[in-house]
Design an enzyme around this catalytic site. Structure first.
Site, PDB file in Angstrom:
ATOM      1  N   ARG A  14      -9.019   1.625 -13.224  1.00 54.94           N
ATOM      2  CA  ARG A  14      -9.192   2.283 -11.918  1.00 54.94           C
ATOM      3  C   ARG A  14      -7.855   2.302 -11.175  1.00 54.94           C
ATOM      4  O   ARG A  14      -6.918   1.590 -11.534  1.00 54.94           O
ATOM      5  CB  ARG A  14     -10.171   1.487 -11.060  1.00 54.94           C
ATOM      6  CG  ARG A  14     -11.537   1.369 -11.634  1.00 54.94           C
ATOM      7  CD  ARG A  14     -12.516   0.893 -10.585  1.00 54.94           C
ATOM      8  NE  ARG A  14     -12.383  -0.512 -10.231  1.00 54.94           N
ATOM      9  CZ  ARG A  14     -12.428  -0.986  -8.968  1.00 54.94           C
ATOM     10  NH1 ARG A  14     -12.548  -0.154  -7.957  1.00 54.94           N
ATOM     11  NH2 ARG A  14     -12.343  -2.273  -8.737  1.00 54.94           N
ATOM     12  N   GLY A  15      -7.799   3.089 -10.123  1.00 49.43           N
ATOM     13  CA  GLY A  15      -6.683   3.046  -9.179  1.00 49.43           C
ATOM     14  C   GLY A  15      -5.326   3.252  -9.827  1.00 49.43           C
ATOM     15  O   GLY A  15      -5.165   4.082 -10.723  1.00 49.43           O
ATOM     16  N   ILE A  16      -4.357   2.476  -9.380  1.00 44.93           N
ATOM     17  CA  ILE A  16      -2.990   2.612  -9.902  1.00 44.93           C
ATOM     18  C   ILE A  16      -2.986   2.352 -11.406  1.00 44.93           C
ATOM     19  O   ILE A  16      -2.301   3.044 -12.159  1.00 44.93           O
ATOM     20  CB  ILE A  16      -2.039   1.631  -9.167  1.00 44.93           C
ATOM     21  CG1 ILE A  16      -1.868   2.051  -7.699  1.00 44.93           C
ATOM     22  CG2 ILE A  16      -0.682   1.584  -9.859  1.00 44.93           C
ATOM     23  CD1 ILE A  16      -1.048   1.061  -6.857  1.00 44.93           C
ATOM     24  N   ALA A  85      -3.381  -5.902 -12.295  1.00 49.99           N
ATOM     25  CA  ALA A  85      -4.653  -6.367 -11.719  1.00 49.99           C
ATOM     26  C   ALA A  85      -4.410  -7.118 -10.412  1.00 49.99           C
ATOM     27  O   ALA A  85      -3.541  -7.985 -10.341  1.00 49.99           O
ATOM     28  CB  ALA A  85      -5.363  -7.292 -12.717  1.00 49.99           C
ATOM     29  N   GLY A  86      -5.157  -6.762  -9.415  1.00 56.96           N
ATOM     30  CA  GLY A  86      -5.000  -7.452  -8.135  1.00 56.96           C
ATOM     31  C   GLY A  86      -6.188  -7.216  -7.240  1.00 56.96           C
ATOM     32  O   GLY A  86      -6.883  -6.207  -7.354  1.00 56.96           O
ATOM     33  N   ASP A  90      -8.677  -9.897   2.592  1.00 57.17           N
ATOM     34  CA  ASP A  90      -7.941  -9.909   3.849  1.00 57.17           C
ATOM     35  C   ASP A  90      -8.679 -10.674   4.947  1.00 57.17           C
ATOM     36  O   ASP A  90      -9.908 -10.657   5.012  1.00 57.17           O
ATOM     37  CB  ASP A  90      -7.691  -8.477   4.349  1.00 57.17           C
ATOM     38  CG  ASP A  90      -6.731  -7.686   3.465  1.00 57.17           C
ATOM     39  OD1 ASP A  90      -6.187  -8.262   2.502  1.00 57.17           O
ATOM     40  OD2 ASP A  90      -6.518  -6.492   3.758  1.00 57.17           O
ATOM     41  N   TYR A 149      -2.528 -12.583   0.076  1.00 61.38           N
ATOM     42  CA  TYR A 149      -2.016 -11.463  -0.733  1.00 61.38           C
ATOM     43  C   TYR A 149      -0.486 -11.381  -0.653  1.00 61.38           C
ATOM     44  O   TYR A 149       0.196 -11.206  -1.674  1.00 61.38           O
ATOM     45  CB  TYR A 149      -2.667 -10.175  -0.220  1.00 61.38           C
ATOM     46  CG  TYR A 149      -2.398  -8.924  -1.010  1.00 61.38           C
ATOM     47  CD1 TYR A 149      -3.199  -8.572  -2.093  1.00 61.38           C
ATOM     48  CD2 TYR A 149      -1.365  -8.062  -0.656  1.00 61.38           C
ATOM     49  CE1 TYR A 149      -2.967  -7.401  -2.794  1.00 61.38           C
ATOM     50  CE2 TYR A 149      -1.135  -6.881  -1.352  1.00 61.38           C
ATOM     51  CZ  TYR A 149      -1.943  -6.560  -2.427  1.00 61.38           C
ATOM     52  OH  TYR A 149      -1.716  -5.396  -3.120  1.00 61.38           O
ATOM     53  N   ILE A 182      -0.957   3.188  -1.260  1.00 56.33           N
ATOM     54  CA  ILE A 182      -1.283   4.222  -2.249  1.00 56.33           C
ATOM     55  C   ILE A 182      -2.758   4.588  -2.080  1.00 56.33           C
ATOM     56  O   ILE A 182      -3.580   3.717  -1.755  1.00 56.33           O
ATOM     57  CB  ILE A 182      -1.023   3.694  -3.685  1.00 56.33           C
ATOM     58  CG1 ILE A 182       0.406   3.105  -3.814  1.00 56.33           C
ATOM     59  CG2 ILE A 182      -1.236   4.791  -4.727  1.00 56.33           C
ATOM     60  CD1 ILE A 182       1.545   4.041  -3.520  1.00 56.33           C
TER      61      ILE A 182
HETATM   62  N1  CAA Z   1      -0.187  -6.667  14.136  1.00 53.88           N
HETATM   63  C1  CAA Z   1      -0.546  -7.307  15.280  1.00 53.88           C
HETATM   64  N2  CAA Z   1      -1.818  -7.443  15.668  1.00 53.88           N
HETATM   65  C2  CAA Z   1      -2.767  -6.921  14.875  1.00 53.88           C
HETATM   66  C3  CAA Z   1      -2.463  -6.243  13.688  1.00 53.88           C
HETATM   67  C4  CAA Z   1      -1.104  -6.114  13.346  1.00 53.88           C
HETATM   68  N3  CAA Z   1      -0.728  -5.474  12.232  1.00 53.88           N
HETATM   69  N4  CAA Z   1      -3.610  -5.837  13.114  1.00 53.88           N
HETATM   70  C5  CAA Z   1      -4.613  -6.252  13.927  1.00 53.88           C
HETATM   71  N5  CAA Z   1      -4.094  -6.899  14.990  1.00 53.88           N
HETATM   72  C6  CAA Z   1      -4.817  -7.482  16.104  1.00 53.88           C
HETATM   73  C7  CAA Z   1      -5.777  -6.485  16.696  1.00 53.88           C
HETATM   74  O1  CAA Z   1      -5.079  -5.630  17.595  1.00 53.88           O
HETATM   75  C8  CAA Z   1      -6.770  -7.376  17.382  1.00 53.88           C
HETATM   76  O2  CAA Z   1      -6.235  -7.847  18.606  1.00 53.88           O
HETATM   77  P1  CAA Z   1      -7.143  -7.872  19.944  1.00 53.88           P
HETATM   78  O3  CAA Z   1      -8.353  -8.677  19.569  1.00 53.88           O
HETATM   79  O4  CAA Z   1      -6.245  -8.529  20.930  1.00 53.88           O
HETATM   80  O5  CAA Z   1      -7.456  -6.428  20.206  1.00 53.88           O
HETATM   81  C9  CAA Z   1      -6.829  -8.598  16.485  1.00 53.88           C
HETATM   82  O6  CAA Z   1      -5.664  -8.527  15.666  1.00 53.88           O
HETATM   83  C10 CAA Z   1      -8.052  -8.585  15.594  1.00 53.88           C
HETATM   84  O7  CAA Z   1      -8.093  -7.343  14.868  1.00 53.88           O
HETATM   85  P2  CAA Z   1      -9.381  -6.910  14.060  1.00 53.88           P
HETATM   86  O8  CAA Z   1     -10.468  -6.522  15.014  1.00 53.88           O
HETATM   87  O9  CAA Z   1      -8.994  -5.916  13.028  1.00 53.88           O
HETATM   88  O10 CAA Z   1      -9.777  -8.332  13.438  1.00 53.88           O
HETATM   89  P3  CAA Z   1     -10.626  -8.669  12.198  1.00 53.88           P
HETATM   90  O11 CAA Z   1     -10.630 -10.157  12.104  1.00 53.88           O
HETATM   91  O12 CAA Z   1     -11.916  -7.938  12.202  1.00 53.88           O
HETATM   92  O13 CAA Z   1      -9.778  -8.035  10.973  1.00 53.88           O
HETATM   93  C11 CAA Z   1      -7.950  -7.804   9.484  1.00 53.88           C
HETATM   94  C12 CAA Z   1      -8.463  -8.474  10.762  1.00 53.88           C
HETATM   95  C13 CAA Z   1      -8.839  -8.248   8.300  1.00 53.88           C
HETATM   96  C14 CAA Z   1      -6.545  -8.284   9.245  1.00 53.88           C
HETATM   97  C15 CAA Z   1      -8.039  -6.268   9.618  1.00 53.88           C
HETATM   98  O14 CAA Z   1      -7.282  -5.894  10.756  1.00 53.88           O
HETATM   99  C16 CAA Z   1      -7.488  -5.575   8.417  1.00 53.88           C
HETATM  100  O15 CAA Z   1      -8.167  -5.411   7.416  1.00 53.88           O
HETATM  101  N6  CAA Z   1      -6.214  -5.148   8.452  1.00 53.88           N
HETATM  102  C17 CAA Z   1      -5.580  -4.458   7.368  1.00 53.88           C
HETATM  103  C18 CAA Z   1      -4.742  -5.401   6.569  1.00 53.88           C
HETATM  104  C19 CAA Z   1      -4.016  -4.595   5.511  1.00 53.88           C
HETATM  105  O16 CAA Z   1      -3.162  -3.780   5.789  1.00 53.88           O
HETATM  106  N7  CAA Z   1      -4.355  -4.809   4.256  1.00 53.88           N
HETATM  107  C20 CAA Z   1      -3.768  -4.068   3.225  1.00 53.88           C
HETATM  108  C21 CAA Z   1      -4.796  -3.801   2.165  1.00 53.88           C
HETATM  109  S1  CAA Z   1      -4.188  -2.647   0.957  1.00 53.88           S
HETATM  110  C22 CAA Z   1      -3.120  -3.521   0.075  1.00 53.88           C
HETATM  111  O17 CAA Z   1      -2.943  -4.682   0.227  1.00 53.88           O
HETATM  112  C23 CAA Z   1      -2.371  -2.745  -0.956  1.00 53.88           C
HETATM  113  C24 CAA Z   1      -0.925  -2.945  -0.838  1.00 53.88           C
HETATM  114  O18 CAA Z   1      -0.342  -3.681  -1.618  1.00 53.88           O
HETATM  115  C25 CAA Z   1      -0.178  -2.203   0.191  1.00 53.88           C
END
Ligand code: CAA
Length: 242
Positions: A14-16, A85-86, A90, A149, A182
């Protein structure tokens, strides 16, 4: 002409990973795709591509050693490994469980160690090998909500540079690719408002395509790539220039 060499791609159905499998197959490699759990997707992938799929957990050391030995016996020595695989689990640190920490380290980073243990000694003896480890922009730059991660992916970058030094004398190159965001299931799982903000910061203005990572793998695993080792190729639309 590209030699028929056996390539194993972890998380390849799947995916990448699936894009990497197809690109290596198009280069004339004999490709085996490892996958962990989604039988339906893996069987559909095998049917569509003719690529053989093998189910095991790359975070399981013994299972990795056994399955790689079986592949080598069935199709020939494994000359190319793509550690793709990864998983993500979060969450901000104050809400992250030990299991979510451990599972990401075990699979994402432990999987690289297990695959290398299973295949690097043979590559070293035969005097040729290519290992490509899929890291991440988030291992280079960090990411809110990803201490597990980011640590595992950052670890992959260190692992790559260390093993590259061990393989260099023996014709075995070890490189990393650090993808940005991606267009895959993993990125689709990021909450939409969070993802919108991330995409707004990508200079190229869009998510990457899995094929854009696969092209990098083709280059790093090529016969002519012997002088490229210990490097990290960032493919991220300019999101992090490293
Ligand atoms: N920087 C600063 N503050 C942040 C932030 C950031 N990047 N992201 C979220 N916050 C803050 C929010 O603004 C919020 O603040 P307030 O309560 O003051 O408004 C607080 O953090 C909580 O945010 P959430 O409501 O989103 O909190 P949550 O606990 O429900 O979820 C989280 C937190 C799980 C980290 C969610 O924000 C999330 O999934 N973020 C994405 C993380 C991400 O980019 N993952 C990448 C996955 S893809 C991958 O990993 C592939 C790759 O290699 C690139």
């Amino acid at each position: 002409m590209t030699m028929t060499r056996v390539a194993v791609v972890t998380g390849g159905s799947r995916g990448i990973g699936s894009a990497i499998c197809k690109a290596l197959q198009a280069e004339g490699r004999t490709v085996i795709a490892n996958y962990a759990g989604n039988d339906a997707r893996a069987l559909a992938f095998a049917e569509e591509t003719g690529i053989k799929v093998h189910r095991w957990d790359v975070g399981d050391h013994e299972a990795t050693i056994e399955n790689c030995a079986r592949i080598a016996q069935d199709v020939g020595p494994i000359d190319i490994v793509v550690n793709n695989a990864g998983v993500t689990r979060d969450g901000v640190l104050h809400k992250m469980s030990f299991e979510d920490w451990n599972e990401v380290m075990r699979i994402n980073l432990g999987g690289c160690f297990n695959m290398a243990k299973a295949t690097f000694p043979g590559m070293r003896e035969r005097g040729w090998g290519r290992i490509v480890n899929i890291g991440s922009i988030n291992g280079q730059a960090g990411q809110y909500g990803q201490v597990n991660y980011a640590a595992a992916k950052s670890g992959i970058h260190g692992f790559t540079k260390a093993l590259a030094q061990e393989g260099a004398k023996f014709g075995v190159t070890v490189n990393a690719i650090a993808p940005g965001y991606i267009d895959t299931d993993m990125v689709a799982a990021v909450p939409a408002p969070v993802l919108e903000k991330i995409v707004a910061k990508i200079p190229v203005g869009r998510l990457g395509q899995a094929e854009e990572i696969a092209r990098g793998v083709v280059f790093l695993t090529s016969e002519a790539g012997g002088f490229v080792t210990g490097s990290t190729m960032s493919i991220n639309g300019g999101q992090h220039m490293y």
